[in-house]
Design an enzyme around this catalytic site. Structure first.
Site, short mmCIF file in Angstrom:
data_model
loop_
_atom_site.label_atom_id
_atom_site.label_comp_id
_atom_site.label_asym_id
_atom_site.label_seq_id
_atom_site.Cartn_x
_atom_site.Cartn_y
_atom_site.Cartn_z
N SER A 1 0.80 -1.23 0.00
CA SER A 1 0.00 0.00 0.00
C SER A 1 0.84 1.29 0.00
O SER A 1 0.47 2.25 -0.67
CB SER A 1 -1.03 -0.01 1.13
OG SER A 1 -0.41 -0.11 2.38
N TRP B 1 -1.60 -4.11 -23.36
CA TRP B 1 -1.38 -3.11 -22.31
C TRP B 1 -2.69 -2.73 -21.62
O TRP B 1 -2.78 -2.66 -20.40
CB TRP B 1 -0.75 -1.85 -22.93
CG TRP B 1 0.03 -0.99 -22.01
CD1 TRP B 1 -0.37 -0.49 -20.79
CD2 TRP B 1 1.37 -0.52 -22.20
NE1 TRP B 1 0.63 0.27 -20.25
CE2 TRP B 1 1.70 0.27 -21.09
CE3 TRP B 1 2.31 -0.67 -23.23
CZ2 TRP B 1 2.95 0.90 -20.97
CZ3 TRP B 1 3.53 -0.04 -23.11
CH2 TRP B 1 3.85 0.74 -21.99
N ARG C 1 -6.06 -2.89 -15.88
CA ARG C 1 -7.20 -2.01 -15.61
C ARG C 1 -6.95 -1.02 -14.49
O ARG C 1 -7.83 -0.28 -14.11
CB ARG C 1 -8.42 -2.88 -15.30
CG ARG C 1 -8.88 -3.68 -16.50
CD ARG C 1 -9.76 -4.84 -16.06
NE ARG C 1 -9.00 -5.76 -15.22
CZ ARG C 1 -9.53 -6.78 -14.56
NH1 ARG C 1 -10.82 -7.00 -14.62
NH2 ARG C 1 -8.77 -7.57 -13.83
N SER D 1 -7.46 9.33 -30.93
CA SER D 1 -8.65 8.69 -31.44
C SER D 1 -8.63 8.68 -32.96
O SER D 1 -8.53 9.73 -33.60
CB SER D 1 -9.89 9.45 -30.96
OG SER D 1 -11.02 8.99 -31.68
N ARG E 1 -11.12 7.96 -34.61
CA ARG E 1 -12.40 8.50 -35.07
C ARG E 1 -12.19 9.98 -35.39
O ARG E 1 -12.91 10.55 -36.19
CB ARG E 1 -13.47 8.40 -33.98
CG ARG E 1 -13.80 6.99 -33.55
CD ARG E 1 -14.83 6.97 -32.45
NE ARG E 1 -16.12 7.44 -32.92
CZ ARG E 1 -17.12 7.82 -32.13
NH1 ARG E 1 -16.97 7.83 -30.81
NH2 ARG E 1 -18.27 8.21 -32.63
N ASP F 1 0.16 3.85 -10.50
CA ASP F 1 0.95 3.93 -9.27
C ASP F 1 2.01 2.84 -9.26
O ASP F 1 1.94 1.87 -10.02
CB ASP F 1 0.04 3.86 -8.03
CG ASP F 1 -0.59 2.51 -7.85
OD1 ASP F 1 0.14 1.52 -7.62
OD2 ASP F 1 -1.83 2.43 -7.94
N LEU F 2 3.01 2.99 -8.39
CA LEU F 2 4.17 2.10 -8.39
C LEU F 2 3.80 0.65 -8.08
O LEU F 2 4.36 -0.28 -8.66
CB LEU F 2 5.22 2.61 -7.40
CG LEU F 2 6.50 1.76 -7.27
CD1 LEU F 2 7.17 1.54 -8.61
CD2 LEU F 2 7.46 2.42 -6.28
N ARG G 1 4.96 -8.41 -17.81
CA ARG G 1 5.33 -8.01 -19.18
C ARG G 1 6.84 -8.05 -19.44
O ARG G 1 7.23 -8.11 -20.59
CB ARG G 1 4.75 -6.63 -19.49
CG ARG G 1 3.22 -6.57 -19.40
CD ARG G 1 2.53 -7.65 -20.23
NE ARG G 1 1.07 -7.57 -20.17
CZ ARG G 1 0.25 -8.37 -20.83
NH1 ARG G 1 0.73 -9.34 -21.58
NH2 ARG G 1 -1.06 -8.25 -20.72
#
Lengths: 228, 228, 228, 228
Positions: free
Chosen positions: C66, C87, C91, C99, C101, C182-183, C193
């Site tokens: 934490s 990647w 989440r 984008s 689009r 965050d770390l 990865r």
């Protein structure tokens, strides 16, 4: 209406019968885990065989945890406030809890059967207390609970709002909440909370959860060594 | 083993039959939402009545969304890669997908029935294209899909690994994935993706999800105006 | 206005110079980790000494993660679409991306210097390809990229909207995005990865991130063995 | 070592000086939000002008919230336990807190200057209490705090472990924690907690946070109406 403090049909008692965890509902089975994993291979199966156990074992031991997230459990929990404080640090669960802003009914306080001694070296740990009569401690705590509840009711009687009056209630107050979590995050919770680093009280809840979900996911439980 | 590209029994076809969303399983009912909410009040009920609809309406309109998180759905989705790219931006879902590092079977490509024109003002939008014969466009795209797939198989035949060879496949390649999400986050997804700001293709999937889950949560669907 | 495809001042090139990762900004230092951890003990320190390294080591090796969440990095990333797909499965990051689009400018396609062979046993892996002239493969892929881009521009010229036309572009298309993490979650990303199970291309990005953040958190990097 | 109960240099006092929120550090500026948003358009800017305010306004009002996630704040908070219980329901923050398993130092209890009456209609609300002498209530609560602390120290003196002894301490016990959150999730927190539905005590903290971050993100604060 049913009182919420009554556990559901499937439940396990903890803390000498003062608390409990109940299994309300579940999404998916071990077959779901396997089919979710097999999406990667472009395949699906209808029933389980020996190869499936091998795949389950591989997924869990190699931390391919995403298929476990399609298994979800809803529990109801009755525990002391200080246990809830530790539980709610787990941010991947969904919670709903009795609000003490809303109701003053059914107040209970946890009174430990046994006390533990401060550990001599590890500052945050406790150790078992052998050959000790806990009667004196329990009386002190019981009287404190009673006094606190009396003060709470006095404040309410004089018109003080519930949300402020509750501030005088001790942290052994029992709370009741619903909690939903997926199997991946449940396993992570159990690793941290069924551990010798965890406080004995929350560990009781972790063990109760293992009892409740093991029949539902027997092979996962076996792979993780929960039957031991 | 069953091919994963075949939709489950409950499903809705989209994109002129080229894609689909299926409902694999669900956790909880509208009664669950109400009981989760009533935990706050210290109460529970066994069956649903008129007051429950009022409470459901209140919870949803006042964004008391935590009770909705105890309702969870698992979908299987068959969609073009560019739709998946938009879908996977939603980080509260759990995903498992066919890996194109693992298998080269069942490759399909989305071929739109109709093309849309670039919107004259809004740079990221498109508008309907009336009185247009799309045959020419479709032929160009179909030939491109075929050429891309042919090149992919040539590379594989010469020994190139799947994970590199797939790089030549176009973004209209169809992918299949499982996706699990709770009702609170599903509603948020549907607000963004069944919207005039969303690309038509992903909006088709949002509408299909509404069709699939509306019978399961009919009052929620009504409160949110999904039947319109 | 500056083009976004230009990397920030601190960056590392990958994929033979075709991609890069840049470090845009950071929150906190190793001292922040230690002070966040010491909140538990009710203490704080102004500067770092030998005991701090011991505490850092203890926190990381015992998964007391934490305090690592108060260290946050923002990166900009230029990578092929199939790397972005891997990647974005993570989440716990926040993403913003060009984008397609919205704009058709600056389209580039990744053309590998070397191809790899399909692994003989592990279905999802690849192995190095020795004594191979990659010229033929590269020509085939380069011609395919050119043809795909030409078709894309033809479709746009005839009025087709960008959001549909992009569907013909291959998955080696380069994308650019900002990503904040965050770390604690960065370390988890790097474990998965920068691994022999990961595709070589995304592993390049993981290694580049280690190079970028190691000077900022040198003791953490050392504890995790990143210098090796 | 510095005591953690001392607020950092930038802080705002709340609850009649008994609590505070401090701003420890921050990642990014309003320019970061704009550049993160412009990644979508394939553009970047070095400094801010009138058009940027228009874009900021558009992003916030149309809930294009992803660029706000690259702005991150770390706070330290000193608040009563019952406020922390409400705060920790927000699962998108990272927390580190003084552990009462670890230390018994610096125990303080919140003693409200004013009490509020239970609201006559809304079961979970309170209303202001005019023309009331709170002296009697405050004496009752103060004596309860003192008695509780005395019991706690007695239990410790007899050897009871801290993790169990703390159970007798009331819920107005002050706690200190570090909390890190991105701007998107901070805004969501402030909407819920600086609201008339929120308990007055946590609302004080929400207002203090607005004071602390408004100078850092002045245009965002103005768009959201925080200066009112």
């Amino acid at each position: 209406m049913k009182k919420i403090n009554i556990p559901p049909s499937k439940h396990v008692k903890v803390l000498d019968g003062q608390g409990w965890v109940g299994l309300i509902d579940q999404l998916g089975t071990e077959m779901t885990i396997l089919n979710a994993a097999r999406v990667s291979f472009g395949k699906m199966k209808e029933s389980m065989d020996e190869n499936d156990i091998v795949l389950l074992d591989y997924l869990i031991k190699n931390k391919h945890t995403s298929p476990l997230e399609h298994i979800v459990f809803t529990f109801s929990v009755h525990c002391p406030l200080f246990v809830r404080g530790q539980w709610h640090r787990h941010r991947t669960w969904s919670y709903n809890e009795i609000s003490r802003r809303y109701t003053e009914i059914d107040l209970e306080f946890y009174l430990p059967e046994k006390l533990r001694k401060q550990a001599p070296v590890n500052r945050q740990a406790s150790v078992e207390w052998e050959n000790c009569d806990f009667g004196e401690f329990r009386t002190m705590m019981k009287e404190h609970n009673d006094r606190s509840l009396k003060l709470y009711h006095e404040l309410l009687a004089k018109g003080v709002c519930r949300e402020q009056a509750r501030a005088v209630l001790p942290q052994n107050m029992m709370v009741t909440f619903w909690a939903t979590v997926d199997l991946n995050n449940l396993i992570h919770f159990l690793e941290l909370r069924d551990s010798e680093h965890a406080q004995w009280e929350i560990r009781e809840y972790a063990l109760a959860i293992k009892k409740l979900v093991s029949p539902v996911i027997p092979n996962v439980a076996k792979i993780l060594g929960w039957q031991d």
